[in-house]
Design an enzyme around this catalytic site. Structure first.
Site, PDB file in Angstrom:
ATOM      1  N   TYR A 186      20.322  61.061  41.377  1.00 10.19           N
ATOM      2  CA  TYR A 186      21.590  59.827  40.905  1.00 10.19           C
ATOM      3  C   TYR A 186      21.934  59.797  39.575  1.00 10.19           C
ATOM      4  CZ  TYR A 186      23.736  55.331  40.275  1.00 10.19           C
ATOM      5  OH  TYR A 186      24.477  54.174  39.652  1.00 10.19           O
TER       6      TYR A 186
ATOM      7  N   THR B 138      25.975  54.398  34.575  1.00 11.24           N
ATOM      8  CA  THR B 138      24.758  53.867  34.558  1.00 11.24           C
ATOM      9  C   THR B 138      23.680  54.225  33.585  1.00 11.24           C
ATOM     10  OG1 THR B 138      22.748  53.880  36.225  1.00 11.24           O
ATOM     11  CG2 THR B 138      24.405  55.783  36.118  1.00 11.24           C
ATOM     12  N   ASP B 139      22.925  53.176  33.385  1.00 10.40           N
ATOM     13  CA  ASP B 139      21.811  53.287  32.623  1.00 10.40           C
ATOM     14  C   ASP B 139      20.727  54.368  33.071  1.00 10.40           C
ATOM     15  OD1 ASP B 139      21.498  51.675  34.796  1.00 10.40           O
ATOM     16  OD2 ASP B 139      19.502  50.602  33.909  1.00 10.40           O
TER      17      ASP B 139
ATOM     18  N   THR C 118      25.561  55.438  45.556  1.00 11.11           N
ATOM     19  CA  THR C 118      24.772  54.732  44.932  1.00 11.11           C
ATOM     20  C   THR C 118      23.281  54.385  45.277  1.00 11.11           C
ATOM     21  OG1 THR C 118      25.340  52.826  45.951  1.00 11.11           O
ATOM     22  CG2 THR C 118      26.637  53.157  43.883  1.00 11.11           C
TER      23      THR C 118
ATOM     24  N   LYS D 125      25.677  61.057  37.984  1.00 12.56           N
ATOM     25  CA  LYS D 125      26.542  60.012  37.422  1.00 12.56           C
ATOM     26  C   LYS D 125      27.131  60.681  35.995  1.00 12.56           C
ATOM     27  CE  LYS D 125      28.001  56.548  38.288  1.00 12.56           C
ATOM     28  NZ  LYS D 125      29.207  56.137  38.930  1.00 12.56           N
TER      29      LYS D 125
ATOM     30  N   ALA E 232      31.211  55.100  44.401  1.00 15.36           N
ATOM     31  CA  ALA E 232      30.036  55.980  43.952  1.00 15.36           C
ATOM     32  C   ALA E 232      29.245  56.021  45.026  1.00 15.36           C
ATOM     33  CB  ALA E 232      29.566  55.546  42.603  1.00 15.36           C
TER      34      ALA E 232
ATOM     35  N   GLY F 241      33.051  48.022  47.740  1.00 13.51           N
ATOM     36  CA  GLY F 241      31.566  47.878  47.378  1.00 13.51           C
ATOM     37  C   GLY F 241      31.567  46.507  46.527  1.00 13.51           C
ATOM     38  N   GLN F 242      30.252  46.322  45.977  1.00 12.26           N
ATOM     39  CA  GLN F 242      30.138  44.749  45.422  1.00 12.26           C
ATOM     40  C   GLN F 242      30.908  44.694  43.977  1.00 12.26           C
ATOM     41  OE1 GLN F 242      26.333  43.784  43.669  1.00 12.26           O
ATOM     42  NE2 GLN F 242      25.783  45.761  43.075  1.00 12.26           N
TER      43      GLN F 242
ATOM     44  N   ASP G  70      38.074  59.173  51.291  1.00 11.23           N
ATOM     45  CA  ASP G  70      36.704  59.723  51.356  1.00 11.23           C
ATOM     46  C   ASP G  70      36.819  60.642  49.998  1.00 11.23           C
ATOM     47  OD1 ASP G  70      34.179  60.669  51.453  1.00 11.23           O
ATOM     48  OD2 ASP G  70      34.317  61.050  53.471  1.00 11.23           O
TER      49      ASP G  70
HETATM   50  N1  LIG Z   1      24.508  48.698  41.574  1.00 12.74           N
HETATM   51  C1  LIG Z   1      23.852  48.949  40.479  1.00 12.74           C
HETATM   52  O1  LIG Z   1      22.759  48.433  40.288  1.00 12.74           O
HETATM   53  C2  LIG Z   1      24.684  49.783  39.355  1.00 12.74           C
HETATM   54  C3  LIG Z   1      24.020  50.188  38.100  1.00 12.74           C
HETATM   55  C4  LIG Z   1      24.802  50.729  37.231  1.00 12.74           C
HETATM   56  C5  LIG Z   1      26.114  51.338  37.551  1.00 12.74           C
HETATM   57  N2  LIG Z   1      26.191  51.345  38.805  1.00 12.74           N
HETATM   58  C6  LIG Z   1      27.535  52.057  39.107  1.00 12.74           C
HETATM   59  O2  LIG Z   1      28.764  50.818  39.538  1.00 12.74           O
HETATM   60  C7  LIG Z   1      29.663  51.509  40.203  1.00 12.74           C
HETATM   61  C8  LIG Z   1      29.903  50.222  41.518  1.00 12.74           C
HETATM   62  O3  LIG Z   1      28.703  50.245  42.204  1.00 12.74           O
HETATM   63  P1  LIG Z   1      28.437  49.108  43.113  1.00 12.74           P
HETATM   64  O4  LIG Z   1      27.074  48.390  42.625  1.00 12.74           O
HETATM   65  O5  LIG Z   1      29.565  48.348  43.253  1.00 12.74           O
HETATM   66  O6  LIG Z   1      27.904  50.088  44.336  1.00 12.74           O
HETATM   67  P2  LIG Z   1      28.011  49.807  46.018  1.00 12.74           P
HETATM   68  O7  LIG Z   1      28.157  48.317  46.277  1.00 12.74           O
HETATM   69  O8  LIG Z   1      27.186  50.663  46.557  1.00 12.74           O
HETATM   70  O9  LIG Z   1      29.743  50.304  46.192  1.00 12.74           O
HETATM   71  C9  LIG Z   1      29.747  51.702  46.129  1.00 12.74           C
HETATM   72  C10 LIG Z   1      31.333  51.894  46.598  1.00 12.74           C
HETATM   73  O10 LIG Z   1      31.427  53.372  46.892  1.00 12.74           O
HETATM   74  C11 LIG Z   1      31.811  53.556  47.980  1.00 12.74           C
HETATM   75  N3  LIG Z   1      31.832  55.081  48.444  1.00 12.74           N
HETATM   76  C12 LIG Z   1      30.744  55.342  48.526  1.00 12.74           C
HETATM   77  N4  LIG Z   1      30.876  57.025  49.127  1.00 12.74           N
HETATM   78  C13 LIG Z   1      32.037  56.742  49.043  1.00 12.74           C
HETATM   79  C14 LIG Z   1      32.801  58.192  49.518  1.00 12.74           C
HETATM   80  N5  LIG Z   1      32.441  59.432  49.873  1.00 12.74           N
HETATM   81  N6  LIG Z   1      34.226  57.783  49.342  1.00 12.74           N
HETATM   82  C15 LIG Z   1      34.730  56.807  48.989  1.00 12.74           C
HETATM   83  N7  LIG Z   1      34.224  55.650  48.668  1.00 12.74           N
HETATM   84  C16 LIG Z   1      32.701  55.790  48.673  1.00 12.74           C
HETATM   85  C17 LIG Z   1      31.439  52.686  48.884  1.00 12.74           C
HETATM   86  O11 LIG Z   1      32.079  52.469  50.328  1.00 12.74           O
HETATM   87  P3  LIG Z   1      31.344  52.260  51.676  1.00 12.74           P
HETATM   88  O12 LIG Z   1      31.579  50.813  51.755  1.00 12.74           O
HETATM   89  O13 LIG Z   1      32.359  52.905  52.538  1.00 12.74           O
HETATM   90  O14 LIG Z   1      30.112  52.919  51.608  1.00 12.74           O
HETATM   91  C18 LIG Z   1      31.527  51.374  48.131  1.00 12.74           C
HETATM   92  O15 LIG Z   1      32.718  50.777  48.352  1.00 12.74           O
HETATM   93  C19 LIG Z   1      29.202  52.641  40.564  1.00 12.74           C
HETATM   94  O16 LIG Z   1      29.934  53.540  39.771  1.00 12.74           O
HETATM   95  C20 LIG Z   1      27.730  52.791  40.295  1.00 12.74           C
HETATM   96  O17 LIG Z   1      27.143  53.989  39.965  1.00 12.74           O
HETATM   97  C21 LIG Z   1      25.745  50.479  39.553  1.00 12.74           C
END
Ligand SMILES: NC(=O)c1ccc[n+]([C@@H]2O[C@H](COP(=O)([O-])OP(=O)(O)OC[C@H]3O[C@@H](n4cnc5c(N)ncnc54)[C@H](OP(=O)(O)O)[C@@H]3O)[C@@H](O)[C@H]2O)c1
Length: 290
Positions: free
Chosen positions: A127, A104-105, A65, A131, A63, A10-11, A39
């Site tokens: 979502y 998350t917010d 997301t 969370k 997560a 993920g990012q 998974d």
């Molecule tokens: N993005 C936002 O704006 C935001 C805001 C607040 C909080 N957050 C939190 O920050 C954290 C990181 O989010 P991010 O922005 O990096 O999200 P992201 O880029 O969507 O990355 C999510 C990661 O979770 C993995 N994932 C999804 N389903 C899965 C599963 N069943 N088993 C194993 N891995 C799985 C994805 O893998 P794949 O590559 O295989 O899909 C990816 O590596 C999360 O907890 C998110 O809730 C994010």
């Protein structure tokens, strides 16, 4: 220190890798393309992996997301964000690992911002609810944990608002962007730097901490700054969220107060504009080196 990273693709996971490699011996996991396949929706996989590796620290950047899609796929969202996280937390307790998790917010309804860690969550969508229940599973599991609640996460790599804006600008001359939702854009490197610091200082107490860049913006303000810093000319029009076709309700104001983390770590967040400028500079440098 042995560190296991979940969600390495993920990012945030991608950003964390070099920081965690500096902090200890890192094993990455993801559904694909990491040291270990995992998974989180598949019951038993996370606990088997954690018991096999017995890490000192587990960093969970995995997560579900997809905020819009979660309304139709709530079972999947809860399977990953609540049940998967509960399994990770239980296994962390069993092997004595510290769990670093991100929330998350969107656990808040946006009617009483800015929010501190003691404010009562009231998610508006699936979502956010999934969370929140993940947070609760960690808190009751008895494992050592830091839960970092963050907001509006972006980097120049990955699926996020920053890249969506630049992609749309390459296709169109004009864009409409929502101007009546407020929050704080947070660069993935801000989060990774705090994780590194928390691990180095060791004294941070278990609990929930709000972690985001400083200041606040609307999506329109954020978009305007993205285009300014990237030198992209485009006609931008502010619109209300009512004019945006969305199936999901989002908090109108989800600003987070970060004073608890500032006091605990002696950390000073930089403004979201400074982080964004650093992100754009890093993007240019990376493109220049490619
Ligand atoms: N993005 C936002 O704006 C935001 C805001 C607040 C909080 N957050 C939190 O920050 C954290 C990181 O989010 P991010 O922005 O990096 O999200 P992201 O880029 O969507 O990355 C999510 C990661 O979770 C993995 N994932 C999804 N389903 C899965 C599963 N069943 N088993 C194993 N891995 C799985 C994805 O893998 P794949 O590559 O295989 O899909 C990816 O590596 C999360 O907890 C998110 O809730 C994010």
């Amino acid at each position: 220190m042995k560190i296991l990273l979940l969600g390495a693709s993920g990012q945030l996971g991608q950003t964390l890798i070099p920081y965690l490699e500096q902090a200890g011996d890192l094993v990455t996991s993801a559904r694909q393309g990491a040291d270990e396949g995992l998974d989180l929706a598949h019951r038993g996989q996370a606990s088997a992996l954690i018991k096999k590796l017995a890490p000192d620290v587990i960093v969970n950047a995995a997560a579900y997301t997809q905020v819009e899609q979660a309304e139709q796929e709530s079972e999947q969202a809860f399977a990953i964000n609540r049940d998967g996280v509960a399994e990770v937390a239980d296994a962390a307790r069993a092997v004595g690992a510290r769990l670093i998790h991100f929330s998350t917010d969107f656990v808040f309804d946006g009617r009483a911002a800015p929010y501190s860690e003691t404010d009562t969550p009231a998610p508006l969508n699936v979502y956010g609810q999934s969370k929140l229940e993940g947070e609760q599973a960690i808190s009751t599991s008895g494992c050592h944990h830091w839960i970092f609640r963050t907001s509006w996460v972006y980097n120049f790599k990955g699926n996020n608002f920053f890249n969506t804006m630049l992609r749309l600008a390459a296709e169109r001359d004009a864009l409409q962007v929502i101007n009546d939702q407020r929050g704080t854009p947070t660069w993935t490197h801000t989060i990774a730097r705090v994780v590194r610091r928390s691990l180095a200082e060791k004294g941070l107490a278990d609990g929930i901490y709000h972690l985001c860049d400083d200041g606040s913006s609307s999506w329109y303000d954020f978009a305007r700054e993205i285009f300014r810093l990237n030198g992209v000319p485009i006609k931008l029009t502010p619109i209300g969220q009512d004019a945006w076709p969305s199936k999901v309700e989002r908090p109108a104001d989800s600003r987070l107060i970060t004073e608890k983390l500032q006091a605990a770590l002696g950390w000073q967040p930089q403004s979201w504009q400074e982080s964004l400028a650093e992100c754009v500079a890093m993007k240019r440098e990376t493109a220049g080196n490619a």
